[in-house]
Design a protein around this motif. Structure first.
Motif, mmCIF file in Angstrom:
data_model
loop_
_atom_site.group_PDB
_atom_site.id
_atom_site.type_symbol
_atom_site.label_atom_id
_atom_site.label_comp_id
_atom_site.label_asym_id
_atom_site.label_seq_id
_atom_site.Cartn_x
_atom_site.Cartn_y
_atom_site.Cartn_z
ATOM 1 N N LEU A 33 1.021 -1.567 0.011
ATOM 2 C CA LEU A 33 -0.063 0.139 -0.094
ATOM 3 C C LEU A 33 0.560 1.735 0.531
ATOM 4 C CD1 LEU A 33 -2.579 1.006 -0.193
ATOM 5 C CD2 LEU A 33 -2.102 1.637 2.823
ATOM 6 N N ALA A 34 1.841 0.936 0.605
ATOM 7 C CA ALA A 34 2.778 2.665 1.141
ATOM 8 C C ALA A 34 3.320 2.806 -0.016
ATOM 9 C CB ALA A 34 3.801 2.381 2.217
ATOM 10 N N ASN A 35 3.707 1.294 -0.993
ATOM 11 C CA ASN A 35 4.557 1.751 -2.014
ATOM 12 C C ASN A 35 3.773 1.850 -3.617
ATOM 13 O OD1 ASN A 35 7.764 1.244 -2.098
ATOM 14 N ND2 ASN A 35 6.685 -0.490 -1.129
ATOM 15 N N THR A 36 2.523 1.356 -3.143
ATOM 16 C CA THR A 36 1.559 2.123 -4.117
ATOM 17 C C THR A 36 1.398 3.242 -4.613
ATOM 18 O OG1 THR A 36 0.552 -0.687 -4.232
ATOM 19 C CG2 THR A 36 -0.348 1.624 -5.718
ATOM 20 N N LYS A 37 1.745 3.988 -3.165
ATOM 21 C CA LYS A 37 1.100 5.292 -3.408
ATOM 22 C C LYS A 37 3.015 6.365 -3.319
ATOM 23 C CE LYS A 37 -0.815 8.450 0.426
ATOM 24 N NZ LYS A 37 -0.968 8.607 1.820
ATOM 25 N N PHE A 38 3.557 5.919 -2.834
ATOM 26 C CA PHE A 38 4.572 6.689 -3.271
ATOM 27 C C PHE A 38 5.044 5.369 -4.156
ATOM 28 C CE2 PHE A 38 3.093 7.740 0.596
ATOM 29 C CZ PHE A 38 2.870 9.587 0.132
ATOM 30 N N PRO A 39 5.421 5.069 -5.327
ATOM 31 C CA PRO A 39 5.970 4.789 -6.573
ATOM 32 C C PRO A 39 7.028 4.323 -6.147
ATOM 33 C CG PRO A 39 3.952 5.580 -7.251
ATOM 34 C CD PRO A 39 4.597 6.518 -6.281
ATOM 35 N N PHE A 40 7.801 3.668 -6.371
ATOM 36 C CA PHE A 40 9.653 3.553 -6.074
ATOM 37 C C PHE A 40 9.668 3.042 -7.741
ATOM 38 C CE2 PHE A 40 13.380 1.069 -5.647
ATOM 39 C CZ PHE A 40 14.340 1.578 -5.469
ATOM 40 N N VAL A 41 10.707 4.107 -8.233
ATOM 41 C CA VAL A 41 11.333 3.910 -9.576
ATOM 42 C C VAL A 41 12.984 3.168 -9.587
ATOM 43 C CG1 VAL A 41 12.234 4.910 -11.518
ATOM 44 C CG2 VAL A 41 10.071 5.534 -10.667
ATOM 45 N N VAL A 42 13.926 2.465 -10.165
ATOM 46 C CA VAL A 42 15.228 1.474 -9.941
ATOM 47 C C VAL A 42 15.311 2.126 -11.117
ATOM 48 C CG1 VAL A 42 16.230 -0.329 -9.358
ATOM 49 C CG2 VAL A 42 14.297 -0.533 -8.765
ATOM 50 N N ARG A 43 16.782 2.996 -10.421
ATOM 51 C CA ARG A 43 17.727 3.745 -11.446
ATOM 52 C C ARG A 43 18.327 2.897 -11.652
ATOM 53 N NH1 ARG A 43 20.170 9.676 -9.039
ATOM 54 N NH2 ARG A 43 20.617 7.660 -7.314
ATOM 55 N N ASN A 44 18.970 2.934 -13.172
ATOM 56 C CA ASN A 44 20.245 1.983 -13.373
ATOM 57 C C ASN A 44 21.104 1.947 -13.148
ATOM 58 O OD1 ASN A 44 18.392 1.879 -16.367
ATOM 59 N ND2 ASN A 44 19.246 2.880 -17.093
ATOM 60 N N GLU A 45 21.662 2.834 -12.266
ATOM 61 C CA GLU A 45 22.645 3.131 -11.513
ATOM 62 C C GLU A 45 22.863 2.208 -10.471
ATOM 63 O OE1 GLU A 45 21.362 7.345 -12.010
ATOM 64 O OE2 GLU A 45 21.040 5.800 -13.105
ATOM 65 N N THR A 46 21.076 2.075 -9.740
ATOM 66 C CA THR A 46 21.103 1.173 -8.210
ATOM 67 C C THR A 46 20.851 0.105 -8.827
ATOM 68 O OG1 THR A 46 19.715 3.156 -7.285
ATOM 69 C CG2 THR A 46 19.502 1.113 -6.718
ATOM 70 N N ARG A 47 20.653 -0.618 -10.079
ATOM 71 C CA ARG A 47 20.602 -1.919 -10.441
ATOM 72 C C ARG A 47 22.069 -2.478 -11.211
ATOM 73 N NH1 ARG A 47 16.185 -4.652 -11.728
ATOM 74 N NH2 ARG A 47 15.046 -2.798 -11.933
#
Length: 314
Positions: A237-251
């Motif tokens: 629910l929290a991640n849906t409310k505040f979507p998290f995007v994984v950046r290429n650098e992070t991956r």
């Protein structure tokens, strides 16, 4: 090759992800092909589809009337060391995907805050932990192990993990005070998990043929029925409310940091990419299990009596 492999204690024996079997691991490193299993041991690796696997294996155990033990957080048991004839199962998920999922589950916000403080804690972008610090053996921080006086030792237990988590969990050797290198942990982890009876690869559950092969192996349907982890609803629910995007650098960073686990994952699971690999899965062999051997009431009574005996000896 899609032919069945021999199990003779060779350290180069085939992966149980591709060659599951009904042989009993013995203390001397060999296998027994006649003893009847009385217990399923399931090692639950966090955020790798373990809740779904745990739900399914409990269904299997109930269906056949045998005992099941699920272990999570602590180190993996060495097959062949249990007093009860034990059938060993675990699972894998691609390590970077697993790490990111673990971050979203309890690394972005603290699980107890989401579950236990619904009226006093509201997840926001401002109070979310950054994934940039999710780069340690203990999640956001290096792993530390508590000292336990009654065993006169530190105890390995890891609930949050971002880096080389399979090597840590499977070996149980990651406490910093023990000074055991990551490569040594990997070697122990690989040798140990190769002694398991079955390793389920979670990504393959998208393939109906793989699901059918695993269900034939256990003789029970329902493998893909979802289990619900403790914090799943609140974190989702929290991640849906505040979507998290994984950046290429992070991956890319997590890929570098998880190099050892990625190697282990591929060594154990790449054989499933071979044509006809699912043909290696035998069908359920009820003759290898002590069916209806588990009495839950008697087990509880034995545990209670043992605890009373231990108390009287103090």
């Amino acid at each position: 090759s899609t032919t069945r492999k021999n199990f003779d204690g060779n350290p180069n024996q085939p992966s149980p992800a591709c060659h599951p079997h009904f042989n009993l691991a013995l203390p001397n490193g060999k296998w027994d092909q006649n003893t009847k299993f009385k217990k399923i041991y399931f090692y639950h690796a966090r955020k790798a589809g373990g809740s779904t696997m745990n739900k399914y294996l409990h269904k299997v155990a109930r269906h056949y009337g045998i005992e099941i033990l699920t272990v999570e957080w602590d180190g993996m048991e060495e097959p062949g060391t249990n007093d009860v004839d034990t059938f060993y199962v675990s699972h894998l998920r691609e390590p970077v995907a697993r790490s990111i999922s673990h971050f979203k589950y309890q690394g972005r916000w603290n699980c107890p805050d989401l579950i236990l403080k619904p009226g006093n804690f509201t997840p926001t972008r401002e109070n979310a932990n950054p994934i940039e610090t999710w780069n340690q053996t203990g999640g956001h921080v290096p792993l530390s192990c508590r000292w336990y006086q009654h065993i006169n030792s530190h105890r390995f237990r890891i609930m949050e993990c971002a880096v080389n988590c399979y090597s840590q969990w499977f070996s149980g050797l990651a406490c910093p005070t023990w000074n055991i290198s990551a490569m040594e942990q990997y070697a122990v982890a690989k040798a140990r998990v190769l002694r398991f009876n079955m390793i389920v690869v979670i990504e393959k559950l998208r393939d109906p043929n793989y699901v059918q092969a695993v269900e034939r192996f256990f003789g029970v349907p329902g493998l893909t029925e979802k289990g619900i982890p403790y914090c799943e609803r609140a974190s989702k629910l929290a991640n849906t409310k505040f979507p998290f995007v994984v950046r290429n650098e992070t991956r890319e960073s997590l890929t570098r940091l998880n190099e050892i686990d990625i190697q282990l994952y591929h060594e154990l699971s790449d054989c499933l990419n071979e044509e006809g690999s699912y043909n290696n899965f035998p069908e359920w062999d009820g003759n290898r299990f002590a069916l209806n051997s588990f009495n839950k009431t008697e087990k509880k009574r034995a545990v209670w009596n043992n605890s009373r005996t231990h108390e009287s000896e103090q």
